[in-house]
Design a protein around this motif. Structure first.
Motif, PDB file in Angstrom:
ATOM      1  N   ALA A 140      -7.181   0.073  -1.917  1.00  0.00           N
ATOM      2  CA  ALA A 140      -6.661   1.123  -1.179  1.00  0.00           C
ATOM      3  C   ALA A 140      -4.889   2.194  -2.059  1.00  0.00           C
ATOM      4  O   ALA A 140      -5.051   3.746  -2.100  1.00  0.00           O
ATOM      5  CB  ALA A 140      -5.444   0.668  -0.194  1.00  0.00           C
ATOM      6  N   GLU A 141      -4.870   0.851  -2.714  1.00  0.00           N
ATOM      7  CA  GLU A 141      -3.409   1.772  -3.692  1.00  0.00           C
ATOM      8  C   GLU A 141      -4.154   2.336  -5.120  1.00  0.00           C
ATOM      9  O   GLU A 141      -3.516   3.482  -5.437  1.00  0.00           O
ATOM     10  CB  GLU A 141      -2.656   0.248  -4.936  1.00  0.00           C
ATOM     11  CG  GLU A 141      -1.983  -0.365  -3.729  1.00  0.00           C
ATOM     12  CD  GLU A 141      -0.966   0.107  -3.363  1.00  0.00           C
ATOM     13  OE1 GLU A 141      -0.253   0.732  -3.642  1.00  0.00           O
ATOM     14  OE2 GLU A 141      -0.764   0.317  -2.079  1.00  0.00           O
ATOM     15  N   LEU A 155      -4.554   5.765  -3.434  1.00  0.00           N
ATOM     16  CA  LEU A 155      -2.990   6.802  -2.789  1.00  0.00           C
ATOM     17  C   LEU A 155      -2.641   6.988  -4.281  1.00  0.00           C
ATOM     18  O   LEU A 155      -2.001   8.310  -4.178  1.00  0.00           O
ATOM     19  CB  LEU A 155      -1.848   5.436  -2.175  1.00  0.00           C
ATOM     20  CG  LEU A 155      -1.883   4.749  -0.832  1.00  0.00           C
ATOM     21  CD1 LEU A 155      -3.604   5.140  -0.203  1.00  0.00           C
ATOM     22  CD2 LEU A 155      -0.739   3.862  -0.602  1.00  0.00           C
ATOM     23  N   GLU A 190      -2.785   9.194   1.792  1.00  0.00           N
ATOM     24  CA  GLU A 190      -1.410   8.654   2.377  1.00  0.00           C
ATOM     25  C   GLU A 190      -2.677   7.166   3.131  1.00  0.00           C
ATOM     26  O   GLU A 190      -3.996   7.479   2.902  1.00  0.00           O
ATOM     27  CB  GLU A 190      -0.976   9.099   3.373  1.00  0.00           C
ATOM     28  CG  GLU A 190      -0.663  10.670   2.345  1.00  0.00           C
ATOM     29  CD  GLU A 190      -0.196  11.641   3.267  1.00  0.00           C
ATOM     30  OE1 GLU A 190      -0.651  11.402   4.884  1.00  0.00           O
ATOM     31  OE2 GLU A 190       0.305  12.538   2.825  1.00  0.00           O
ATOM     32  N   ARG A 191      -2.182   6.411   3.137  1.00  0.00           N
ATOM     33  CA  ARG A 191      -2.397   5.479   4.472  1.00  0.00           C
ATOM     34  C   ARG A 191      -2.095   5.721   5.744  1.00  0.00           C
ATOM     35  O   ARG A 191      -1.092   6.051   6.081  1.00  0.00           O
ATOM     36  CB  ARG A 191      -1.697   3.830   3.434  1.00  0.00           C
ATOM     37  CG  ARG A 191      -1.775   2.426   4.645  1.00  0.00           C
ATOM     38  CD  ARG A 191      -1.736   1.323   4.611  1.00  0.00           C
ATOM     39  NE  ARG A 191      -2.109   0.158   4.938  1.00  0.00           N
ATOM     40  CZ  ARG A 191      -1.630  -1.070   4.843  1.00  0.00           C
ATOM     41  NH1 ARG A 191      -1.840  -1.247   3.257  1.00  0.00           N
ATOM     42  NH2 ARG A 191      -1.860  -1.989   4.814  1.00  0.00           N
ATOM     43  N   TYR A 192      -3.316   5.673   6.612  1.00  0.00           N
ATOM     44  CA  TYR A 192      -3.313   5.621   7.625  1.00  0.00           C
ATOM     45  C   TYR A 192      -3.416   4.316   8.924  1.00  0.00           C
ATOM     46  O   TYR A 192      -2.514   4.217   9.987  1.00  0.00           O
ATOM     47  CB  TYR A 192      -4.169   6.343   7.914  1.00  0.00           C
ATOM     48  CG  TYR A 192      -4.235   6.917   9.752  1.00  0.00           C
ATOM     49  CD1 TYR A 192      -3.764   7.743   9.910  1.00  0.00           C
ATOM     50  CD2 TYR A 192      -5.493   6.842  10.724  1.00  0.00           C
ATOM     51  CE1 TYR A 192      -3.888   8.284  11.652  1.00  0.00           C
ATOM     52  CE2 TYR A 192      -6.177   6.918  11.805  1.00  0.00           C
ATOM     53  CZ  TYR A 192      -5.002   8.101  12.229  1.00  0.00           C
ATOM     54  OH  TYR A 192      -4.554   8.560  13.335  1.00  0.00           O
ATOM     55  N   SER A 193      -3.888   3.617   8.651  1.00  0.00           N
ATOM     56  CA  SER A 193      -4.551   2.559   9.181  1.00  0.00           C
ATOM     57  C   SER A 193      -4.886   1.259   8.303  1.00  0.00           C
ATOM     58  O   SER A 193      -5.566   1.279   7.603  1.00  0.00           O
ATOM     59  CB  SER A 193      -4.584   3.074  10.797  1.00  0.00           C
ATOM     60  OG  SER A 193      -6.366   2.561  10.326  1.00  0.00           O
ATOM     61  N   SER A 194      -4.707   0.131   9.263  1.00  0.00           N
ATOM     62  CA  SER A 194      -5.193  -0.816   8.864  1.00  0.00           C
ATOM     63  C   SER A 194      -5.253  -2.109  10.554  1.00  0.00           C
ATOM     64  O   SER A 194      -5.375  -1.975  11.179  1.00  0.00           O
ATOM     65  CB  SER A 194      -4.350  -1.691   8.076  1.00  0.00           C
ATOM     66  OG  SER A 194      -3.636  -1.678   8.915  1.00  0.00           O
ATOM     67  N   ILE A 253      -8.562  -0.859   5.881  1.00  0.00           N
ATOM     68  CA  ILE A 253      -7.878  -0.088   5.145  1.00  0.00           C
ATOM     69  C   ILE A 253      -8.191   1.353   5.575  1.00  0.00           C
ATOM     70  O   ILE A 253      -8.905   0.877   4.733  1.00  0.00           O
ATOM     71  CB  ILE A 253      -6.711  -0.495   3.749  1.00  0.00           C
ATOM     72  CG1 ILE A 253      -6.453  -1.852   4.048  1.00  0.00           C
ATOM     73  CG2 ILE A 253      -5.610   0.605   3.879  1.00  0.00           C
ATOM     74  CD1 ILE A 253      -5.632  -2.214   2.601  1.00  0.00           C
ATOM     75  N   VAL A 266      -7.981   5.213   4.627  1.00  0.00           N
ATOM     76  CA  VAL A 266      -6.725   5.762   3.301  1.00  0.00           C
ATOM     77  C   VAL A 266      -7.416   7.770   3.976  1.00  0.00           C
ATOM     78  O   VAL A 266      -8.162   7.854   3.773  1.00  0.00           O
ATOM     79  CB  VAL A 266      -6.629   6.037   2.125  1.00  0.00           C
ATOM     80  CG1 VAL A 266      -6.323   4.207   2.065  1.00  0.00           C
ATOM     81  CG2 VAL A 266      -8.000   5.732   1.321  1.00  0.00           C
ATOM     82  N   THR A 294     -12.932   4.582   5.376  1.00  0.00           N
ATOM     83  CA  THR A 294     -12.096   3.487   5.718  1.00  0.00           C
ATOM     84  C   THR A 294     -12.850   2.215   5.052  1.00  0.00           C
ATOM     85  O   THR A 294     -14.041   1.902   4.428  1.00  0.00           O
ATOM     86  CB  THR A 294     -13.176   2.899   7.245  1.00  0.00           C
ATOM     87  OG1 THR A 294     -12.978   4.314   7.465  1.00  0.00           O
ATOM     88  CG2 THR A 294     -12.700   1.664   7.107  1.00  0.00           C
TER      89      THR A 294
END
Length: 331
Positions: free
Chosen positions: A156-157, A160, A166-170, A183, A185, A195
């Motif tokens: 995920a990083e 980013l 951008e991080r949307y949800s987890s 996670i 993104v 996803t």
């Protein structure tokens, strides 16, 4: 410097003609072009805004030996290719030719300028007279990626920092003694959504572990196709030969209580096995196919959004349970 959208998705296949036939006959994609090079043959298929490139030949041998049929390239259209490439390399990506970088597992990202032609560059495409197959797919909603346990946060990083996502949800899901973490993104325009999924290492092995074993490591677990009306789409695709996962009747008994304002639709959802969920913005309807590929890895999703922006928290669990049932039966 940002990723604007997905240009095309390239799948490597050991039987290009068979996979092209599946997408065209079963899912209603139209063949639009063909290209042959020294080490590869490729067919370009289109439905709505989705462009798929199916490739076989020597160029795909190493990937196919390790992973079987699957997604090899997710091409990003960028506002500044050089800047995005530098950003990705700075975040740890490996260069892959003059116009590409590594992503997750063996998947690469070809970086395309906004002015790029509609069809992938570098090949001599021969147009095919496209026949409307009556497909329901409008666009690619999201791409689900299965990662090895412990790789989720780093991956995920990477997106980013390397691509400006951008991080949307987890979401953390427990099913019996199994568990998975996820996670989501996406790029700033929300036109590219990943996803990211991983099994939890200290829990029992389950479907994600089985995917990783069959796939020879991380890879694309499924492609989610957005449709306008999912119930007629499922009926049509099922009649064309698409095999979908089943959903137990008890799910719909509970659904009638959980989503009371959908009562009149429950019978159609039950008959087609479509899942339903709701978030603060609206409703989400979705269904998942069985994998048509020899190693039973990559599969496909149909999704209809009635305002919903998320991915159906309750349905993430339902999907996990449905795939788990299917895995156990297959074994």
């Amino acid at each position: 410097m940002t990723v604007l959208r997905i240009g095309h998705i390239e799948l490597y296949s050991s039987d290009r003609a068979s996979l092209v036939n599946y997408f065209s006959t079963a899912f209603g994609f139209a063949e639009v072009a063909y290209a042959r090079a020294e080490s590869a043959e490729s067919t370009l298929l289109e439905c709505g805004d989705v462009l798929l490139m199916v490739t076989e030949g020597a160029i795909a041998t190493e990937f196919l030996d390790r992973h079987g049929d699957g997604v090899a390239d997710i091409a990003f259209v960028c506002d500044d290719v050089a800047a995005v490439r530098d950003l990705a390399l700075g975040a740890g990506a490996r260069p892959m030719g003059p116009d590409g970088v590594s992503g997750f597992g063996s998947v690469r990202h070809t970086l395309l300028p906004a002015s790029a032609p509609d069809w992938p560059a570098g090949l001599s495409w021969t147009p095919v007279e496209a026949v409307d197959q009556g497909g329901h797919v409008r666009k690619l909603d999201h791409i689900a990626v299965c990662l090895a346990a412990g790789d989720l946060v780093d991956c995920a990083e990477f997106y980013l920092k390397g691509f400006g996502f951008e991080r949307y949800s987890s979401e953390y899901i427990e099913v019996g003694n199994q568990a998975m973490d996820s996670i989501v993104v996406r790029n700033p325009a929300a036109s590219v959504t990943f996803t990211l999924l991983e099994p939890v290492a200290d829990r029992d092995a389950g479907q994600l572990d089985a995917f990783l074993a069959r796939n020879g490591g991380a890879g694309v677990q499924h492609l989610a196709f957005l449709v306008d009306e999912i119930v007629p789409a499922v009926r049509d695709y099922r009649s064309r030969g698409v095999k979908f996962l089943s959903t137990p009747g008890a799910y719909y008994d509970a659904l009638a209580e959980r989503l009371r304002d959908m009562t009149l639709e429950i019978a159609d959802l039950r008959e087609t096995h479509v899942l339903a969920d709701r978030d603060e913005w609206g409703y989400l309807l979705q269904l998942f196919s069985r994998s048509p590929h020899p190693r039973n890895t990559l599969f496909y999703e149909l999704i209809q959004r009635r305002g919903a922006r998320g991915f159906g928290s309750a349905n993430i669990r339902a999907l996990y349970e449905a795939v788990e049932r299917d895995r156990i039966v297959a074994e």
